[in-house]
Design a protein around this motif. Sequence first.
Motif, PDB file in Angstrom:
ATOM      1  N   THR A  27      17.544  -1.811   5.909  1.00 54.06           N
ATOM      2  CA  THR A  27      16.535  -0.724   6.092  1.00 54.06           C
ATOM      3  C   THR A  27      17.388   0.388   5.845  1.00 54.06           C
ATOM      4  OG1 THR A  27      15.691  -1.803   8.264  1.00 54.06           O
ATOM      5  CG2 THR A  27      15.371   0.427   7.749  1.00 54.06           C
ATOM      6  N   ALA A  28      16.811   1.326   4.711  1.00 55.98           N
ATOM      7  CA  ALA A  28      17.111   2.591   4.648  1.00 55.98           C
ATOM      8  C   ALA A  28      16.064   3.586   5.111  1.00 55.98           C
ATOM      9  CB  ALA A  28      17.144   2.616   3.167  1.00 55.98           C
ATOM     10  N   ALA A  29      16.475   4.590   5.777  1.00 58.82           N
ATOM     11  CA  ALA A  29      15.494   5.712   6.339  1.00 58.82           C
ATOM     12  C   ALA A  29      15.930   6.841   5.906  1.00 58.82           C
ATOM     13  CB  ALA A  29      15.552   5.708   7.720  1.00 58.82           C
ATOM     14  N   VAL A  30      15.326   7.801   5.319  1.00 60.10           N
ATOM     15  CA  VAL A  30      15.704   8.994   4.825  1.00 60.10           C
ATOM     16  C   VAL A  30      14.830  10.013   5.217  1.00 60.10           C
ATOM     17  CG1 VAL A  30      16.733   8.259   2.356  1.00 60.10           C
ATOM     18  CG2 VAL A  30      14.268   8.654   2.743  1.00 60.10           C
ATOM     19  N   SER A  31      15.536  11.415   5.391  1.00 60.09           N
ATOM     20  CA  SER A  31      14.695  12.456   5.830  1.00 60.09           C
ATOM     21  C   SER A  31      15.370  13.721   5.604  1.00 60.09           C
ATOM     22  CB  SER A  31      14.651  12.392   7.492  1.00 60.09           C
ATOM     23  OG  SER A  31      15.821  12.437   8.082  1.00 60.09           O
ATOM     24  N   GLY A  32      14.432  14.607   5.834  1.00 60.80           N
ATOM     25  CA  GLY A  32      15.324  16.000   5.196  1.00 60.80           C
ATOM     26  C   GLY A  32      14.137  16.868   4.515  1.00 60.80           C
ATOM     27  N   PHE A  86       0.913  -1.082   0.048  1.00 63.68           N
ATOM     28  CA  PHE A  86       0.243   0.029   0.096  1.00 63.68           C
ATOM     29  C   PHE A  86       0.704   1.207  -0.132  1.00 63.68           C
ATOM     30  CE2 PHE A  86      -2.152   3.231   2.601  1.00 63.68           C
ATOM     31  CZ  PHE A  86      -3.048   3.793   1.657  1.00 63.68           C
ATOM     32  N   LEU A  87       1.802   1.466   0.832  1.00 65.46           N
ATOM     33  CA  LEU A  87       2.630   2.610   1.020  1.00 65.46           C
ATOM     34  C   LEU A  87       3.472   2.567  -0.499  1.00 65.46           C
ATOM     35  CD1 LEU A  87       3.704   2.498   4.819  1.00 65.46           C
ATOM     36  CD2 LEU A  87       2.136   4.046   3.561  1.00 65.46           C
ATOM     37  N   THR A  88       4.159   1.569  -0.762  1.00 71.61           N
ATOM     38  CA  THR A  88       4.754   1.652  -2.007  1.00 71.61           C
ATOM     39  C   THR A  88       3.979   2.125  -3.174  1.00 71.61           C
ATOM     40  OG1 THR A  88       6.266  -0.204  -1.260  1.00 71.61           O
ATOM     41  CG2 THR A  88       6.363   0.418  -3.435  1.00 71.61           C
ATOM     42  N   TRP A  89       2.659   1.645  -3.564  1.00 75.52           N
ATOM     43  CA  TRP A  89       1.691   2.121  -4.462  1.00 75.52           C
ATOM     44  C   TRP A  89       1.552   3.486  -4.258  1.00 75.52           C
ATOM     45  CZ3 TRP A  89      -3.141   3.630  -3.626  1.00 75.52           C
ATOM     46  CH2 TRP A  89      -4.046   3.967  -4.684  1.00 75.52           C
ATOM     47  N   GLN A  97       9.799  14.289   2.793  1.00 80.42           N
ATOM     48  CA  GLN A  97      10.887  14.649   4.287  1.00 80.42           C
ATOM     49  C   GLN A  97      10.861  13.240   4.968  1.00 80.42           C
ATOM     50  OE1 GLN A  97       8.420  17.443   6.511  1.00 80.42           O
ATOM     51  NE2 GLN A  97       8.754  19.084   4.773  1.00 80.42           N
ATOM     52  N   ARG A  98      10.418  12.153   5.081  1.00 81.10           N
ATOM     53  CA  ARG A  98      10.579  11.083   5.936  1.00 81.10           C
ATOM     54  C   ARG A  98      10.003   9.878   5.333  1.00 81.10           C
ATOM     55  NH1 ARG A  98       8.901  12.585  12.117  1.00 81.10           N
ATOM     56  NH2 ARG A  98       7.215  13.133  10.942  1.00 81.10           N
ATOM     57  N   MET A  99      10.873   8.796   5.225  1.00 75.10           N
ATOM     58  CA  MET A  99      10.404   7.622   5.011  1.00 75.10           C
ATOM     59  C   MET A  99      11.384   6.526   5.061  1.00 75.10           C
ATOM     60  SD  MET A  99       9.524   6.507   0.861  1.00 75.10           S
ATOM     61  CE  MET A  99       8.344   7.839   0.505  1.00 75.10           C
ATOM     62  N   THR A 100      11.055   5.483   5.415  1.00 78.27           N
ATOM     63  CA  THR A 100      11.782   4.102   5.595  1.00 78.27           C
ATOM     64  C   THR A 100      11.172   2.882   4.856  1.00 78.27           C
ATOM     65  OG1 THR A 100      11.668   4.615   7.955  1.00 78.27           O
ATOM     66  CG2 THR A 100      12.479   2.372   7.284  1.00 78.27           C
ATOM     67  N   VAL A 101      12.401   2.469   3.859  1.00 79.74           N
ATOM     68  CA  VAL A 101      12.078   1.191   3.087  1.00 79.74           C
ATOM     69  C   VAL A 101      13.030   0.011   3.671  1.00 79.74           C
ATOM     70  CG1 VAL A 101      11.689   2.538   0.938  1.00 79.74           C
ATOM     71  CG2 VAL A 101      14.102   1.908   1.498  1.00 79.74           C
ATOM     72  N   GLU A 102      12.296  -1.107   3.625  1.00 80.84           N
ATOM     73  CA  GLU A 102      13.029  -2.392   3.974  1.00 80.84           C
ATOM     74  C   GLU A 102      12.959  -3.409   3.014  1.00 80.84           C
ATOM     75  OE1 GLU A 102      11.671  -3.571   8.052  1.00 80.84           O
ATOM     76  OE2 GLU A 102      11.760  -1.364   8.563  1.00 80.84           O
ATOM     77  N   GLY A 103      13.795  -4.310   3.117  1.00 82.08           N
ATOM     78  CA  GLY A 103      13.601  -5.599   2.427  1.00 82.08           C
ATOM     79  C   GLY A 103      14.640  -6.729   2.831  1.00 82.08           C
ATOM     80  N   LYS A 117      10.590  -2.330   0.083  1.00 79.57           N
ATOM     81  CA  LYS A 117       9.191  -1.765   0.016  1.00 79.57           C
ATOM     82  C   LYS A 117       9.261  -0.524   1.436  1.00 79.57           C
ATOM     83  CE  LYS A 117       6.620  -5.316  -1.927  1.00 79.57           C
ATOM     84  NZ  LYS A 117       7.426  -5.636  -3.076  1.00 79.57           N
ATOM     85  N   VAL A 118       8.168   0.093   1.114  1.00 79.09           N
ATOM     86  CA  VAL A 118       8.088   1.297   2.018  1.00 79.09           C
ATOM     87  C   VAL A 118       7.473   0.712   3.182  1.00 79.09           C
ATOM     88  CG1 VAL A 118       7.006   3.615   2.252  1.00 79.09           C
ATOM     89  CG2 VAL A 118       7.767   3.038   0.158  1.00 79.09           C
ATOM     90  N   THR A 119       8.080   1.182   4.342  1.00 73.17           N
ATOM     91  CA  THR A 119       7.614   0.541   5.491  1.00 73.17           C
ATOM     92  C   THR A 119       6.873   1.554   6.590  1.00 73.17           C
ATOM     93  OG1 THR A 119       9.677   0.535   6.755  1.00 73.17           O
ATOM     94  CG2 THR A 119       8.793  -1.676   5.784  1.00 73.17           C
ATOM     95  N   ARG A 120       7.294   2.886   6.229  1.00 72.38           N
ATOM     96  CA  ARG A 120       6.866   3.930   6.975  1.00 72.38           C
ATOM     97  C   ARG A 120       7.040   5.276   6.301  1.00 72.38           C
ATOM     98  NH1 ARG A 120       8.412   4.884  13.182  1.00 72.38           N
ATOM     99  NH2 ARG A 120       7.862   2.606  13.052  1.00 72.38           N
ATOM    100  N   SER A 121       6.064   6.094   6.344  1.00 80.59           N
ATOM    101  CA  SER A 121       6.127   7.194   5.560  1.00 80.59           C
ATOM    102  C   SER A 121       5.311   8.535   6.129  1.00 80.59           C
ATOM    103  CB  SER A 121       5.976   7.152   3.998  1.00 80.59           C
ATOM    104  OG  SER A 121       5.809   8.356   3.296  1.00 80.59           O
ATOM    105  N   LEU A 122       5.834   9.674   6.039  1.00 81.77           N
ATOM    106  CA  LEU A 122       4.977  10.723   6.191  1.00 81.77           C
ATOM    107  C   LEU A 122       4.324  11.157   5.064  1.00 81.77           C
ATOM    108  CD1 LEU A 122       4.694  13.480   8.032  1.00 81.77           C
ATOM    109  CD2 LEU A 122       6.576  14.342   6.942  1.00 81.77           C
TER     110      LEU A 122
END
Length: 174
Positions: A59-64, A16-19, A45-51, A81-86
Motif C-alpha cells: 500500500t502507498a498512501a500519499v497526501s499533502g 473506476f478510481l484508477t480510470w 491531496q490524498r490518495m491510496t494505491v494498493e496491489g 490500483k487506486v483504492t481511495r481518493s479525495l
Amino acid sequence: MSSDPNTPDNILGQEFLTWLWYRSDTSPDAFADESGAPFAVSMEQRMTVEGGDGDNHETAAVSGACSPLREARVGLATGKKVTRSLLQLTRDDFTYSVVLRAEDFSLNSLKTPKVEKPGEDDDPDAMVLEKIALLETATGMLDSLYLAFLRVRLDDAAWARECAAIGRWAARTE
C-alpha cells in the motif's frame, strides 16, 4: 463487503478510481452530468494505491496540499490500483469534495459549497432544502462519472484502448 483486494467488487472500484484519476488528469473538464451540464474533476491531496496478494500486498498512501502524487503514480506504473481518493468536483464555480473508497463505493467527508443562513424574512427550511439540493448535485455528478466509466469498461475494445492509454500515462515522468 469483503476486504479481499481481489474480489470483483473491489477490482471494479479500483478500476473506476484508477480510470478517473487518468481521465481527470488528462481531460479534467471533459465531464458532464445527465442533463449535459459540464463539470470538472480533480484528484488531489490524498490518495491510496494498493496491489499484490497476501505477503506481497503493498500500500502507498500519499497526501499533502498541492501534492503531485508521484508515489501513487509510481505505484500505478508497478501494477497498483487506486483504492481511495479525495475527489474535487467543480461545477458553476462551486466546489464539492468527497473521499471515495473503491472497496464499497462509500462516500466519506462529502463537503458541499457553504450554505448561507436564511434571513429573518426567509423560509426557515430554505437552508436545509438548499443543502439537500447541493447533496443531490454532488451525487448526480458521481453517478455521471460512474456511468461514463461503465460505458468504456463494458466495451472490450474501448477498455483495451483505455488500459493502454492509462499505462502510458502512468509510466510518464513529470
